[in-house]
Motif scaffolding. Structure first.
Motif, PDB file in Angstrom:
ATOM      1  N   ILE A   1      -2.919  -2.559 -12.566  1.00 55.77           N
ATOM      2  CA  ILE A   1      -2.312  -3.772 -12.021  1.00 55.77           C
ATOM      3  C   ILE A   1      -0.926  -3.417 -11.490  1.00 55.77           C
ATOM      4  N   TYR A   2      -0.660  -3.792 -10.236  1.00 57.14           N
ATOM      5  CA  TYR A   2       0.648  -3.537  -9.623  1.00 57.14           C
ATOM      6  C   TYR A   2       1.386  -4.858  -9.467  1.00 57.14           C
ATOM      7  N   ASN A   3       2.619  -4.888  -9.922  1.00 54.65           N
ATOM      8  CA  ASN A   3       3.474  -6.062  -9.794  1.00 54.65           C
ATOM      9  C   ASN A   3       4.355  -5.875  -8.558  1.00 54.65           C
ATOM     10  N   THR A   4       4.119  -6.674  -7.535  1.00 55.46           N
ATOM     11  CA  THR A   4       4.840  -6.507  -6.274  1.00 55.46           C
ATOM     12  C   THR A   4       6.308  -6.894  -6.365  1.00 55.46           C
TER      13      THR A   4
ATOM     14  N   PRO B   1       2.531 -12.284  -8.520  1.00 57.56           N
ATOM     15  CA  PRO B   1       2.841 -11.056  -7.774  1.00 57.56           C
ATOM     16  C   PRO B   1       1.857  -9.920  -8.042  1.00 57.56           C
ATOM     17  N   PHE B   2       0.703 -10.205  -8.680  1.00 56.78           N
ATOM     18  CA  PHE B   2      -0.172  -9.132  -9.140  1.00 56.78           C
ATOM     19  C   PHE B   2      -1.222  -8.740  -8.105  1.00 56.78           C
TER      20      PHE B   2
ATOM     21  N   THR C   1       8.309  -6.387  -9.344  1.00 57.61           N
ATOM     22  CA  THR C   1       9.044  -5.411 -10.155  1.00 57.61           C
ATOM     23  C   THR C   1       8.733  -3.967  -9.787  1.00 57.61           C
ATOM     24  N   GLY C   2       7.605  -3.746  -9.094  1.00 60.22           N
ATOM     25  CA  GLY C   2       7.195  -2.385  -8.783  1.00 60.22           C
ATOM     26  C   GLY C   2       6.519  -1.679  -9.935  1.00 60.22           C
ATOM     27  N   ALA C   3       6.234  -2.406 -11.028  1.00 63.20           N
ATOM     28  CA  ALA C   3       5.585  -1.801 -12.194  1.00 63.20           C
ATOM     29  C   ALA C   3       4.088  -1.619 -11.932  1.00 63.20           C
ATOM     30  N   LEU C   4       3.557  -0.491 -12.379  1.00 65.16           N
ATOM     31  CA  LEU C   4       2.146  -0.162 -12.230  1.00 65.16           C
ATOM     32  C   LEU C   4       1.565   0.056 -13.616  1.00 65.16           C
ATOM     33  N   MET C   5       0.635  -0.793 -14.017  1.00 61.38           N
ATOM     34  CA  MET C   5       0.127  -0.783 -15.392  1.00 61.38           C
ATOM     35  C   MET C   5      -1.361  -0.457 -15.409  1.00 61.38           C
ATOM     36  N   PRO C   6      -1.763   0.741 -15.853  1.00 58.34           N
ATOM     37  CA  PRO C   6      -3.180   1.075 -15.934  1.00 58.34           C
ATOM     38  C   PRO C   6      -3.915   0.227 -16.961  1.00 58.34           C
ATOM     39  N   LEU C   7      -5.135  -0.132 -16.616  1.00 55.60           N
ATOM     40  CA  LEU C   7      -5.994  -0.903 -17.507  1.00 55.60           C
ATOM     41  C   LEU C   7      -6.983  -0.011 -18.235  1.00 55.60           C
ATOM     42  N   GLY C   8      -7.491   0.996 -17.560  1.00 54.39           N
ATOM     43  CA  GLY C   8      -8.463   1.889 -18.155  1.00 54.39           C
ATOM     44  C   GLY C   8      -9.227   2.627 -17.085  1.00 54.39           C
ATOM     45  N   GLY C   9      -9.943   3.658 -17.479  1.00 52.95           N
ATOM     46  CA  GLY C   9     -10.698   4.479 -16.547  1.00 52.95           C
ATOM     47  C   GLY C   9     -12.185   4.294 -16.706  1.00 52.95           C
ATOM     48  N   SER C  10     -12.918   4.581 -15.650  1.00 56.16           N
ATOM     49  CA  SER C  10     -14.375   4.472 -15.722  1.00 56.16           C
ATOM     50  C   SER C  10     -14.960   5.540 -16.640  1.00 56.16           C
ATOM     51  N   HIS C  11     -14.363   6.725 -16.641  1.00 53.94           N
ATOM     52  CA  HIS C  11     -14.828   7.827 -17.507  1.00 53.94           C
ATOM     53  C   HIS C  11     -13.611   8.474 -18.165  1.00 53.94           C
ATOM     54  N   PRO C  12     -13.067   7.854 -19.200  1.00 51.99           N
ATOM     55  CA  PRO C  12     -11.824   8.350 -19.812  1.00 51.99           C
ATOM     56  C   PRO C  12     -11.933   9.739 -20.409  1.00 51.99           C
TER      57      PRO C  12
ATOM     58  N   GLN D   1       0.834  -1.203   0.000  1.00 54.07           N
ATOM     59  CA  GLN D   1       0.000   0.000   0.000  1.00 54.07           C
ATOM     60  C   GLN D   1       0.868   1.253   0.000  1.00 54.07           C
ATOM     61  N   ALA D   2       1.916   1.251   0.811  1.00 59.31           N
ATOM     62  CA  ALA D   2       2.806   2.415   0.877  1.00 59.31           C
ATOM     63  C   ALA D   2       3.490   2.683  -0.463  1.00 59.31           C
ATOM     64  N   LYS D   3       3.913   1.626  -1.138  1.00 55.90           N
ATOM     65  CA  LYS D   3       4.579   1.795  -2.428  1.00 55.90           C
ATOM     66  C   LYS D   3       3.618   2.331  -3.491  1.00 55.90           C
ATOM     67  N   VAL D   4       2.402   1.781  -3.513  1.00 58.68           N
ATOM     68  CA  VAL D   4       1.411   2.253  -4.486  1.00 58.68           C
ATOM     69  C   VAL D   4       1.038   3.703  -4.197  1.00 58.68           C
ATOM     70  N   ASP D   5       0.868   4.044  -2.917  1.00 55.99           N
ATOM     71  CA  ASP D   5       0.518   5.415  -2.561  1.00 55.99           C
ATOM     72  C   ASP D   5       1.627   6.399  -2.931  1.00 55.99           C
ATOM     73  N   THR D   6       2.857   5.935  -2.914  1.00 52.08           N
ATOM     74  CA  THR D   6       3.964   6.790  -3.345  1.00 52.08           C
ATOM     75  C   THR D   6       3.893   7.040  -4.846  1.00 52.08           C
ATOM     76  N   LEU D   7       3.516   6.014  -5.599  1.00 52.73           N
ATOM     77  CA  LEU D   7       3.386   6.167  -7.052  1.00 52.73           C
ATOM     78  C   LEU D   7       2.171   7.001  -7.434  1.00 52.73           C
ATOM     79  N   LEU D   8       1.117   6.889  -6.643  1.00 52.59           N
ATOM     80  CA  LEU D   8      -0.135   7.600  -6.920  1.00 52.59           C
ATOM     81  C   LEU D   8      -0.528   8.397  -5.682  1.00 52.59           C
ATOM     82  N   PRO D   9       0.139   9.517  -5.424  1.00 50.48           N
ATOM     83  CA  PRO D   9      -0.045  10.231  -4.159  1.00 50.48           C
ATOM     84  C   PRO D   9      -1.337  11.034  -4.043  1.00 50.48           C
ATOM     85  N   ASN D  10      -2.038  11.259  -5.133  1.00 49.92           N
ATOM     86  CA  ASN D  10      -3.206  12.141  -5.104  1.00 49.92           C
ATOM     87  C   ASN D  10      -4.534  11.411  -5.158  1.00 49.92           C
TER      88      ASN D  10
END
Length: 685
Positions: A386-389, A369-370, A391-402, A346-355
């Motif tokens: 999708i977050y890979n625990t 690891p997903f 590698t630390g890679a964060l891969m967006p799939l899509g938005g609800s309202h792009p 959670q801390a790592k993801v929050d650092t990548l997406l702080p807002n």
């Protein structure tokens, strides 16, 4: 945050394009050209259907099931193989949308359907229940989507499709099982609707009774697939029943008054993997989560989780073996993790997406690891990643309202102000971006219910639309709202049009005192109870509220309880007979109060511009409320606009009707409190 998500989304789209397998909603996630910044966001962007409306990890974490708006706008079911990112479409409905989904096991998915192209009045089919394998084989319809039931029933086992009242309750905890548990509505010996639990095999369609109890309305299962809790109710009493397993009889665990809770009352919450039972009960005036000892029928003295100032209403996060964490909501949502590895993730993801608030979902029996992440905020409708625990890679799939660019949305902040009697009222304040934040035209948005929590730190389409047009928006959680403790909730009883209404007016006056709102440019708006409050605001505080927007609003309390010759509402008879008497008003003892707080009785006094919108198929607040009020108010007010959407129910389901209604609202606001109504500053050019 928008730019970082956009960069990630673009790189992910490029990856998918290179494999020639792209989900339909993945394509358009880029930042809008700078030349568009000066033009208003199109109203259609706010009220369009979601492009990506669901994502669930398989139990082993190797696949992701997603619901995506495909060609023709229909929501279809896709799977993503996470190691390879290969995408496969499983459905191609032309007359329905995939609705709820869940994994039966690692290879099979169960789902129901809906039709988001029609509104309540045109609904002719139920959700049904269907299952399919991830390779496209093994498709089977399990429950009918029509009133007819096509089955051969025996004392223990029935085959073929279940009735259209069937709903998915829980999937099996057995990794190798093809079974799910469903509820089906039947009628008790007294003729009252009663729920039963069936164990249903999604391959054969065979089902057998798992649990039943006369007049049961709710159930709770443990993690070993035993039905342990049943809830029944009479007019005023709720009874919690318990059993150790299917071989033991039900016994009464607790009984409480539905409307008047006392110390010791509790609400069942969940069982964990070890068989521990958790309940919600009072703690210093708020709801908290407790461990409950079933052997002694007592709660532990200290809660497992509480949220001071707020009722704990969160949900558990489980793996197959243990309770991992708890979701919660205070001024915003979050998760507390009991698992140290997930705390770190959670801390790592929050650092990548702080807002954003980043909600993690983990597989039940992970072999990868997903982790699924849903990132959302006040300005971001929601993006799945999708977050890979490893590698630390964060891969967006899509938005609800792009189509929504979060950089053009307006921030929302929780505020608190004092009502005239000293009670502190929580509210959310949204100030339009780029407008300075001072002396603004304001819309006070009143939530419906009224016995719900109305405000949340999330992206709200109506709020953001109004802010995009330059209006500040105040959303008060007036007394009677839930989520802030029993005393705050009960402070709203018998206060329709009185102290509840004062709370709303006091919020507007607080905004004036703080310099946010122009005192000459404030309107009030809301649906259902919020529509009632809109009308009462125009009556009680005519000097404050310059216009009103009411959709599907109650116009008379007695009509809500007693009905109208053109049709009754779907409110439960027990609530009308017992709950309303204490919570809203006694028709005899409080007759004078109910008359004084009836908008329809005082309709002739409303002179401000007013928009009235109602659904022709509304069963909660029948259109008779609106028609009777419109007939009364238009005699003395030429500034009343009336619109009916015949196919709609209690609110607008169809984008076209939302666009039409809010276009009308935008014009009314512009005429009443828009830029042309701003006071002229002396000496200004």
């Amino acid at each position: 945050m928008q730019s970082s998500l956009t960069r990630l989304a673009l790189s992910f789209s490029t990856l998918l394009l290179s494999t020639s397998t792209i989900l339909p909603a993945y394509a358009d996630t880029g930042t809008k050209p700078a030349t568009q910044a000066a033009t208003p966001v199109p109203i259609e962007d706010f009220f369009s259907n979601a492009a990506l409306s669901g994502a669930v990890l398989s139990p082993d974490g190797r696949h992701l099931a997603v619901l995506v708006s495909a060609k023709g706008g229909r929501i279809q079911l896709y799977t993503v193989d996470l190691p390879s990112m290969k995408v496969k479409g499983l459905t191609s409905f032309e007359d329905a949308d995939i609705d709820r989904i869940d994994w039966v096991n690692n290879q099979r998915i169960v789902y129901s359907v809906a039709d988001r192209n029609i509104a309540q009045g045109d609904v002719r089919y139920g959700p049904g229940l269907y299952a399919i394998n991830i390779d496209g084989s093994g498709y089977r319809q399990l429950a009918s989507n029509t009133y007819a039931r096509n089955s051969t029933a025996g004392s223990r086992i029935s085959q073929s499709m279940l009735s259209w009242s069937t709903q998915l309750f829980k999937t099996s905890s057995d990794a190798a099982s093809d079974d799910v548990f469903v509820t089906e509505t039947r009628f008790s010996t007294t003729g009252k609707p009663s729920s039963v639990i069936l164990r249903l095999n999604t391959v054969t369609g065979l089902s057998k009774l798992a649990a039943s109890l006369n007049e049961a309305q709710g159930w709770l299962m443990d993690k070993q697939d035993e039905v342990r809790i049943a809830i029944t109710s009479t007019d005023t009493k709720e009874t919690i029943h318990y059993r150790d397993n299917a071989a033991t009889p039900w016994r009464k665990l607790h009984e409480s008054d539905i409307y008047h809770q006392v110390k010791g009352d509790f609400t069942p919450a969940f069982f964990d993997a070890k068989g521990n039972f958790y309940v919600r009960a009072g703690h210093h005036g708020m709801e908290a989560l407790y461990l409950y000892d079933l052997k002694t029928a007592t709660m532990k003295d200290t809660p497992l989780a509480d949220t001071p100032g707020y009722d704990f209403e969160g949900q558990p996060v489980h793996s197959e073996k243990k309770l991992l964490g708890l979701r919660f909501e205070t001024d915003a949502g979050g998760t507390i993790w009991f698992d140290k590895d997930l705390t770190a993730v959670q801390a790592k993801v929050d650092t990548l997406l702080p807002n954003t608030i980043n909600r993690l979902s983990v597989p039940q029996r992970s072999e990868t690891p997903f982790v699924l992440v849903v990132a959302a905020s006040d300005v971001e409708p929601g993006t799945a990643l999708i977050y890979n625990t490893e590698t630390g890679a964060l891969m967006p799939l899509g938005g609800s309202h792009p189509a929504i660019d979060s950089s053009r949305m307006s921030p929302k902040t929780m505020v608190r102000y004092k009502a005239r009697d000293g009670l502190e009222i929580p509210a959310y304040l949204t100030l339009p971006k780029g407008k300075g934040g001072k002396n603004l035209p304001m819309v006070v948005m009143v939530h419906g219910g009224p016995w719900v929590r109305g405000g949340h730190w999330n992206w709200n389409r109506e709020t953001q639309f109004l802010a995009s047009r330059g209006y500040a928006v105040l959303e008060p959680d007036y007394r009677g709202s839930t989520g802030y403790g029993a005393a705050f909730y009960k402070a709203g009883w018998k206060q329709w049009g009185l102290k509840m209404q004062d709370d709303i007016a006091d919020g507007a006056r607080w905004a004036i005192a703080q310099g946010y709102a122009d005192p000459q440019r404030i309107c009030i708006a809301g649906a259902s109870y919020g529509g009632y409050s809109t009308l009462m605001g125009l009556l009680n505080d005519a000097d404050l509220f310059k216009c009103g927007i009411n959709w599907v609003g109650v116009t008379d309390i007695n009509m809500m309880r007693d009905g109208h010759w053109t049709g009754d509402s779907d409110l439960a008879d027990s609530y009308k007979k017992y709950g309303m008497k204490d919570m809203v008003g006694d028709p005899v003892l409080d007759a004078a109060q109910l008359k004084a707080t009836s908008p329809i009785v005082q309709a002739a006094r409303i002179k401000q511009p007013l928009l009235l919108g109602y659904g022709g198929a509304d069963q909660r607040v029948p259109i008779s409320h609106g028609r009777a009020f419109y007939d009364a108010v238009k005699k003395n007010n030429s500034q009343v606009e009336w619109v009916v959407y015949q196919e709609e129910g209690h609110g607008w389901a169809l984008p076209k009707n939302n666009v039409d209604f809010w276009t009308r609202a935008e014009k009314l606001l512009a005429r009443s409190i828009g830029p042309g109504n701003a006071p002229v500053t002396p000496g200004a050019n």
